[in-house]
Write a protein that holds these residues in place. Structure first.
Motif, short mmCIF file in Angstrom:
data_model
loop_
_atom_site.label_atom_id
_atom_site.label_comp_id
_atom_site.label_asym_id
_atom_site.label_seq_id
_atom_site.Cartn_x
_atom_site.Cartn_y
_atom_site.Cartn_z
N VAL A 1 0.72 -1.32 0.00
CA VAL A 1 0.05 0.03 -0.08
C VAL A 1 0.80 1.24 -0.01
O VAL A 1 1.70 1.49 0.84
N LEU B 1 0.93 5.53 -0.16
CA LEU B 1 0.03 6.74 -0.14
C LEU B 1 0.74 7.85 -0.69
O LEU B 1 1.92 8.06 -0.38
N ARG B 2 0.24 8.80 -1.41
CA ARG B 2 0.72 9.97 -1.63
C ARG B 2 0.05 11.09 -1.04
O ARG B 2 -1.22 11.10 -1.03
N GLY B 3 0.51 12.26 -1.04
CA GLY B 3 -0.06 13.42 -0.62
C GLY B 3 0.81 14.55 -0.25
O GLY B 3 1.84 14.78 -0.69
N VAL B 4 0.49 15.04 1.05
CA VAL B 4 1.38 16.14 1.43
C VAL B 4 1.72 15.80 3.08
O VAL B 4 0.65 15.64 3.56
N CYS B 5 2.73 15.86 3.43
CA CYS B 5 3.00 15.53 4.73
C CYS B 5 3.03 16.62 5.78
O CYS B 5 2.51 17.80 5.43
N GLY B 6 3.13 16.32 6.93
CA GLY B 6 2.87 17.16 7.96
C GLY B 6 3.62 18.52 7.93
O GLY B 6 3.15 19.65 7.91
N CYS C 1 5.26 19.83 5.31
CA CYS C 1 4.77 20.76 4.37
C CYS C 1 3.50 21.30 4.60
O CYS C 1 3.45 22.39 4.11
N ASN C 2 2.63 20.61 4.87
CA ASN C 2 1.37 21.29 5.21
C ASN C 2 1.60 22.49 6.40
O ASN C 2 0.88 23.79 6.24
N VAL D 1 9.05 4.54 -5.96
CA VAL D 1 7.96 5.21 -6.28
C VAL D 1 8.23 5.87 -7.64
O VAL D 1 9.20 6.37 -8.05
N ASP E 1 3.38 0.63 5.55
CA ASP E 1 3.05 1.20 4.37
C ASP E 1 4.11 2.42 4.19
O ASP E 1 4.71 2.57 5.20
N HIS E 2 3.76 3.03 3.08
CA HIS E 2 4.52 4.26 2.81
C HIS E 2 4.04 5.28 2.19
O HIS E 2 2.97 5.14 1.47
N PHE E 3 4.29 6.36 2.76
CA PHE E 3 3.60 7.68 2.36
C PHE E 3 4.82 8.53 1.55
O PHE E 3 5.76 8.71 2.26
N TYR E 4 4.23 9.02 0.33
CA TYR E 4 5.16 9.81 -0.30
C TYR E 4 4.65 11.23 -0.29
O TYR E 4 3.52 11.26 -0.73
N CYS E 5 5.46 12.13 0.00
CA CYS E 5 5.04 13.54 -0.04
C CYS E 5 5.31 14.04 -1.15
O CYS E 5 6.68 14.01 -1.80
N GLU E 6 4.27 14.65 -2.02
CA GLU E 6 4.72 15.03 -3.41
C GLU E 6 5.13 16.47 -3.47
O GLU E 6 5.64 17.09 -4.30
N CYS F 1 7.53 17.66 -0.94
CA CYS F 1 9.07 17.66 -0.61
C CYS F 1 10.13 16.30 -1.15
O CYS F 1 11.12 16.22 -0.85
N TYR G 1 7.78 8.44 4.05
CA TYR G 1 7.53 8.18 5.61
C TYR G 1 6.88 6.74 5.78
O TYR G 1 6.24 6.42 4.89
N PHE H 1 -0.94 14.91 8.06
CA PHE H 1 -0.54 14.33 6.54
C PHE H 1 -1.97 14.55 5.82
O PHE H 1 -3.10 14.18 6.24
#
Lengths: 148, 148
Positions: free
Chosen positions: A133, A135-140, A142-143, B81, B96-101, B103, B107, B126
């Motif tokens: 799995v 996930l993509r988005g914006v991290c803490g 950066c927000n 990624v 799982d992994h979270f990719y910040c678009e 920066c 994570y 996030f």
DNA sequence: GTGAATGCAAAACCTTTGCAACTGG
DNA sequence: CCAGTTGCAAAGGTTTTGCATTCAC
């Protein structure tokens, strides 16, 4: 060359391109038609080879350009498995992908409205050894930075 | 060179390698130590640069070899990624992994026993724009073929 | 001693780019 | 007409490979 479903599906294809603001070049139209006609998640090179059958002068760079345009405008998905060549998928429904480690095939796995990662219902005979799995988005951070 | 937690974590590192049947070369040990010491999912090149600081003669090919060995024997994960350079992760927990678009950071997202793809609890701040679930295993056709 | 690992450079693989010619709107 | 697209070839980034040397066991 392409016998079936010409009058009915041909218009929508060009219409779909135009609708997204994509200029209607023969190459772009052809690449999209090739892609729509498959369900096996071809690589760019495979799309290229099939496209060449109906348009011998098309170039690899153009196929990459077209596929990229289709992905960016929401008419195709790009599927990456490990670091092998990207595969392309005209199915825009919200679905997951299953990669068979034996034959290398990629299958679309439709996920019902409530279906979630681990716990998806698979076609009969499919055996999952690994679920990934991402996930993509914006991290803490950066927000937070944005709020300044 | 590395001051902290030498006596306690140094042995386990070499022990973990030996335990998996990996020959205990200085390079392999060093690459694993470098990897264990980070939490930012470095690329092979970044591992290479850090490894060179304590072992100037190490080569890129060796770093690739070592990382590959670590992944194959279950001491590291390889995170891909899109089609950018693979990143490596010493955290072997099921996560799982979270990719910040914004920066480009990656994570780890721990998923509790019952956590599932869409619906994961994320750290504060996030924001998820896209979830990608990919499954691996053996497809129906290949399973059928095997039963013959 | 011997098979595995290393280091180097070259190749492989997939994709992007520069640029001149062309063309769809 | 002109911005966007094409085709070609060359370059780019990442990873793998061939091979002689070295090393862990």
């Amino acid at each position: 060359m392409n016998g079936s479903s010409s009058n009915l599906s041909d218009s929508p294809v060009s219409a779909r391109l135009a609708m997204r603001g994509l200029r209607l070049t023969p190459q772009r139209q052809h690449v999209y038609e090739v892609l729509v006609g498959v369900r096996d998640h071809p690589t760019a090179e495979e799309v290229f080879l099939r496209a060449k059958q109906g348009m011998p002068e098309i170039s690899m760079a153009t196929v990459y350009n077209c596929l990229d345009a289709l992905v960016r405008c929401g008419l195709a998905k790009q599927v990456n498995v490990d670091r092998s060549a990207s595969r392309f998928c005209p199915n825009m429904s919200d679905h997951d992908h299953f990669y068979c480690e034996r034959c290398g095939g990629i299958y679309d796995i439709e996920n019902g409205a409530g279906a979630v990662g681990r716990g998806i219902e698979l076609p009969r005979g499919f055996e999952v050894t690994h679920v990934d799995v991402s996930l993509r988005g914006v991290c803490g951070s950066c927000n937070d930075a944005e709020k300044v």
